[in-house]
Design an enzyme around this catalytic site. Structure first.
Site, PDB file in Angstrom:
ATOM      1  N   GLU A 196      -3.752  -4.532   9.260  1.00 50.32           N
ATOM      2  CA  GLU A 196      -4.204  -5.581   8.341  1.00 50.32           C
ATOM      3  C   GLU A 196      -5.618  -6.074   8.652  1.00 50.32           C
ATOM      4  OE1 GLU A 196      -2.708  -5.910   5.686  1.00 50.32           O
ATOM      5  OE2 GLU A 196      -0.743  -5.092   6.139  1.00 50.32           O
ATOM      6  N   HIS A 214      -8.106  -4.143  -1.025  1.00 48.18           N
ATOM      7  CA  HIS A 214      -7.307  -4.241   0.204  1.00 48.18           C
ATOM      8  C   HIS A 214      -6.276  -3.109   0.288  1.00 48.18           C
ATOM      9  CE1 HIS A 214      -5.224  -6.529   3.456  1.00 48.18           C
ATOM     10  NE2 HIS A 214      -4.186  -5.859   2.986  1.00 48.18           N
ATOM     11  N   GLU A 215      -5.485  -2.972  -0.757  1.00 46.76           N
ATOM     12  CA  GLU A 215      -4.415  -1.953  -0.702  1.00 46.76           C
ATOM     13  C   GLU A 215      -5.011  -0.550  -0.623  1.00 46.76           C
ATOM     14  OE1 GLU A 215      -1.852  -3.281   0.134  1.00 46.76           O
ATOM     15  OE2 GLU A 215      -2.136  -5.289  -0.683  1.00 46.76           O
ATOM     16  N   TYR A 265      -4.610 -10.810   9.852  1.00 47.22           N
ATOM     17  CA  TYR A 265      -5.556 -10.496   8.776  1.00 47.22           C
ATOM     18  C   TYR A 265      -6.971 -10.970   9.109  1.00 47.22           C
ATOM     19  CZ  TYR A 265      -1.716  -9.308   5.630  1.00 47.22           C
ATOM     20  OH  TYR A 265      -0.635  -8.710   5.057  1.00 47.22           O
ATOM     21  N   GLU A 288       0.806  -1.228   0.000  1.00 46.86           N
ATOM     22  CA  GLU A 288       0.000   0.000   0.000  1.00 46.86           C
ATOM     23  C   GLU A 288       0.839   1.278   0.000  1.00 46.86           C
ATOM     24  OE1 GLU A 288       0.432  -2.276   2.347  1.00 46.86           O
ATOM     25  OE2 GLU A 288       0.258  -1.490   4.377  1.00 46.86           O
ATOM     26  N   HIS A 322      -6.039   0.408   2.837  1.00 48.48           N
ATOM     27  CA  HIS A 322      -4.931   0.862   3.690  1.00 48.48           C
ATOM     28  C   HIS A 322      -4.775   2.386   3.673  1.00 48.48           C
ATOM     29  CE1 HIS A 322      -3.010  -2.642   5.396  1.00 48.48           C
ATOM     30  NE2 HIS A 322      -2.820  -3.233   4.232  1.00 48.48           N
ATOM     31  N   ASP A 364       8.960  -9.657   9.284  1.00 48.32           N
ATOM     32  CA  ASP A 364       8.547 -10.165   7.971  1.00 48.32           C
ATOM     33  C   ASP A 364       7.667 -11.408   8.102  1.00 48.32           C
ATOM     34  OD1 ASP A 364       9.679  -8.300   6.383  1.00 48.32           O
ATOM     35  OD2 ASP A 364      11.440  -9.485   5.836  1.00 48.32           O
TER      36      ASP A 364
HETATM   37  N1  BES Z   1       1.043  -4.406   3.830  1.00 49.78           N
HETATM   38  C1  BES Z   1       0.829  -5.693   3.324  1.00 49.78           C
HETATM   39  C2  BES Z   1       2.085  -6.405   2.892  1.00 49.78           C
HETATM   40  C3  BES Z   1       3.101  -6.638   3.990  1.00 49.78           C
HETATM   41  C4  BES Z   1       2.715  -6.921   5.294  1.00 49.78           C
HETATM   42  C5  BES Z   1       4.441  -6.594   3.691  1.00 49.78           C
HETATM   43  C6  BES Z   1       3.675  -7.130   6.280  1.00 49.78           C
HETATM   44  C7  BES Z   1       5.392  -6.784   4.667  1.00 49.78           C
HETATM   45  C8  BES Z   1       5.012  -7.051   5.974  1.00 49.78           C
HETATM   46  C9  BES Z   1      -0.182  -5.672   2.166  1.00 49.78           C
HETATM   47  O1  BES Z   1      -1.187  -4.732   2.327  1.00 49.78           O
HETATM   48  C10 BES Z   1      -0.867  -6.998   2.133  1.00 49.78           C
HETATM   49  O2  BES Z   1      -1.539  -7.303   3.063  1.00 49.78           O
HETATM   50  N2  BES Z   1      -0.667  -7.752   1.072  1.00 49.78           N
HETATM   51  C11 BES Z   1      -1.281  -9.053   0.886  1.00 49.78           C
HETATM   52  C12 BES Z   1      -2.427  -8.981  -0.076  1.00 49.78           C
HETATM   53  C13 BES Z   1      -3.770  -8.901   0.533  1.00 49.78           C
HETATM   54  C14 BES Z   1      -4.856  -9.012  -0.532  1.00 49.78           C
HETATM   55  C15 BES Z   1      -4.054  -9.822   1.667  1.00 49.78           C
HETATM   56  C16 BES Z   1      -0.269  -9.991   0.267  1.00 49.78           C
HETATM   57  O3  BES Z   1       0.771  -9.509  -0.191  1.00 49.78           O
HETATM   58  O4  BES Z   1      -0.500 -11.173   0.233  1.00 49.78           O
HETATM   59 ZN    ZN Z   2      -2.470  -5.305   3.877  1.00 51.14          ZN
END
Ligand code: BES
Ligand code: ZN
Length: 651
Positions: free
Chosen positions: A359, A336-337, A423, A312, A340, A415
């Site tokens: 999340e 989703h993004e 989520y 995001e 955010h 990470d």
């Molecule tokens: N912000 C997250 C990605 C993230 C979270 C990167 C924690 C590093 C550490 C992003 O918004 C996200 O949640 N991406 C998901 C997609 C979503 C549709 C659930 C993904 O990448 O799977």
């Molecule tokens: Zn996210």
């Protein structure tokens, strides 16, 4: 002034203050050599100080208000080089140092601006690197200069950047580079206070080869001239994990008056079609939670090695090309993004262990947007898939990761925080509150919450306090404090969790049951009308392992093996591996070689490494794929392979 090595300083006891020495390693002393640990007071527990356990910064003493970047993108060296200028707010009038986070960054020079406008050298020291946190850069600033400038360059292995050769792109002519800063990788391309507790505005002047377009999480001009010289401004204060940059052969296609896509030329029209509902998504979110505050909302479609589904980055969401399937079946990723822009970018979690605030609410808002645009039936199917997976994920081994309010010290590497807890349980909690208080009340509450904490970073405790005053106490008799607290503090799924059902999934269950009971293959005409989530639900309800012939028979109807749809592939291939369905191996190798999105490929690697032959195949696939993977993905794959090998030697 040359940089002084940490060891030289420690041994010679040079004329820096004790505070400067100590600051080099004020967290995680177990990971630094004994010599420096001896000079270090024991780290204050993050829970007590309220500081971020994943940053060396001391935001209670000094905060960055603004960052001005001057960078050059060098594809040959795989390096960003230039300078970062910080405008500082010294909160403690007696403080005399600035501690920044860095990882694999070479600091060449540090200067501070004096009251007379002259810039003078400042002394600095980089502590030995911690594997996860990187290296604290401590600058002695006895005069508490308002502005400090660091000249530096990145390493080709910077964990937050990926450098792609032209062959690794769609067009094959131009190199590509992109960042992924969340959670703590911004420190690998800019020295900074890499914690959500600090928000800053930024400007950037970036130079690159002339044929390359550069974009940032800032004000990108859709009509920008491609000349290798770009300037950006981000006037809204953001936390470091939202700092982003990308460079490559990128063109723009609008999807609305204030939205559009950036992608390589052949991808751009497909992306614009797939994401043509973006403007409607923005309008839906705005109706619920107030105006979109960031100006434009553009989407940058990255090469398939992008390690996440989406990121995001403000004004410019980064997205995986695997979301582009031609039928909009995975566009909830954009919902989703976009969500955010309220939950996360406007109201930000204070520490990684508060990540559910980002999340969880974002996943809840995502579902509201999906429901409004594509109907409740689809939103419910997506929820059921996620909730079934959450139940699978919760085991006795991860009880400490199951409460929304994770305790300090539990989360080692931020990470590893894309969990079902953060989520799915987070979103489920929001839905629980919505159900009990009623949609109108809860919508108004959430809107008020976003406004109240706009441009701030908050903890779970702050949310709980706000919810108590503005929800629980304001509308008594709907939710007890004990019910509320159970979601935050207890493992598992609370008994109060609202349930959803899906007639379409019931039909899928019936088809699956008929096949498993009688061997009767599903009727091709029926299943061809299914959507992605129905296929996913079908696969997830199959037994843990099956006979290879059974999978071959299912393939004759569904053609799962070789599917271009990553959501299906990530669930079908692990079953194929567990079942010894070796006919799928070639397609598995192709998929794992082509896609670098962690969530899609890790389940299959995870299954492969469980048997000696599978491990061998995983290693072969990885050896070939490695050059194309992002450092974050490589790290995860290497970990799984190493763990499997370590497990084997134990046996
Ligand atoms: N912000 C997250 C990605 C993230 C979270 C990167 C924690 C590093 C550490 C992003 O918004 C996200 O949640 N991406 C998901 C997609 C979503 C549709 C659930 C993904 O990448 O799977
Ligand atoms: Zn996210």
């Amino acid at each position: 002034m040359r940089p002084i090595s940490y060891l030289t300083l420690a041994t010679l006891g040079l004329a820096l203050t004790g505070a400067l020495l100590a600051a080099g390693c004020n967290r995680d002393t177990a990971n630094v050599p004994a010599k420096s640990a001896a000079n270090t007071p024991p780290p204050a527990p993050a829970a007590v100080t309220g500081l971020d356990e994943h940053s060396y910064a001391e935001p209670d003493k000094v905060k960055t208000k603004d960052l001005a970047l001057e960078l050059h993108v060098d594809f040959d060296k795989k390096e960003l080089s230039g300078s970062a200028t910080y405008t500082l707010d010294w909160l403690d009038p007696k403080w005399g140092k600035l501690v920044l986070d860095t990882r694999d960054i070479t600091v060449e020079k540090v200067v501070g601006e004096r009251a007379d406008g002259n810039w003078r050298d400042l002394t600095f020291v980089q502590a030995p690197a911690d594997k996860i946190l990187g290296s604290a850069l401590t600058i002695a600033v006895p005069e508490r200069n308002k502005r400090i400038r660091i000249t530096y360059h990145t390493s080709p292995n910077a964990s937050g950047l990926q450098w792609l050769t032209p062959e690794m792109t769609e067009g094959k002519k131009t190199p590509f580079m992109f960042s992924q800063s969340q959670q703590i990788h911004a420190r690998s391309w800019v020295p900074l206070q890499d914690t959500t507790m600090v928000r800053f505005t930024y400007t950037a002047h970036v130079t690159s080869p002339k044929d390359v377009m550069v974009l940032m999480s800032a004000n990108n001009d859709p009509k920008a001239v491609r000349d290798g010289d770009y300037s950006f401004e981000m006037p809204q204060a953001i936390p470091s994990y939202l700092l982003a940059i990308a460079a490559g052969d990128l063109v723009f296609k609008p999807t609305g008056p204030r939205s559009g896509v950036w992608a390589e030329p052949t991808m751009a029209p497909k992306a614009a079609n797939e994401f043509s509902d973006t403007e409607k998504m923005m309008e839906t979110a705005e109706k619920l939670y107030g105006p979109y505050r960031w100006g434009r909302y553009d989407i940058l479609v990255l090469p398939p090695s992008f390690p996440y589904g989406g990121m995001e980055n403000p004004r410019l969401t980064f997205a995986t090309p695997t979301a582009i399937t031609g039928d909009k079946s995975l566009v909830s990723l954009i919902a989703h993004e976009l969500a955010h822009s309220w939950s996360g970018n406007l109201v930000t979690f204070a520490r990684s262990r508060d990540a559910w605030l980002n999340e969880g609410f974002t996943t809840y808002v995502e579902m509201r947007i999906v429901e409004e645009l594509y109907g409740k039936e689809r939103a419910d199917m997506e929820k059921i898939v996620a909730r079934n997976e959450l139940k699978e994920e919760f085991t006795n081994e991860n009880l400490d990761r199951q409460p929304l309010a994770v305790k300090a010290g539990v989360l080692k590497d931020p990470d590893d925080n894309l969990t079902g807890t953060v989520y799915t349980k987070g979103a489920w909690f929001a839905e629980f509150l919505e159900t009990r208080f009623g949609r109108a009340t809860f919508d108004a509450f959430l809107r008020g919450y976003f406004d109240h904490f706009a441009f701030q970073s908050i903890t779970t405790e702050q949310f709980a306090e706000y919810a108590k005053a503005n929800l629980l106490d304001k509308y008594p008799g709907k939710v007890t404090q004990a019910e509320f607290d159970a979601w935050l503090n207890e493992s598992g799924i609370p008994a109060t969790a609202p349930q959803v059902t899906s007639p379409r999934f019931d039909a899928v269950d019936a088809v699956r049951k008929a096949y498993l009971d009688t061997g009767k293959l599903p009727d091709a005409a029926t299943v061809s009308k299914w959507t992605t989530y129905e296929y996913v639900h079908f696969i997830e309800g199959l037994p843990q392992t099956m006979k290879p012939e059974q999978l071959a028979a299912l393939d004759s109807v569904f053609h799962f093996t070789g599917t271009p749809n990553g959501e299906i592939a990530q669930r079908w291939y692990p079953l194929a591996v567990r079942s010894g369905y070796t006919q799928a191996n070639e397609a598995i190798a192709e998929f794992l070689g082509r896609v670098g999105r962690r969530k899609l490929i890790m389940p299959t690697y995870g299954e492969l490494v469980k048997t000696p032959q599978g491990l061998q195949l995983a290693e072969q696939i990885y050896a070939k794929a490695k050059a194309g993977y992002h450092p974050i993905t490589s790290g995860s794959v290497e970990q799984v392979i190493a763990d499997a090998k370590a497990g084997k030697t134990k046996d």
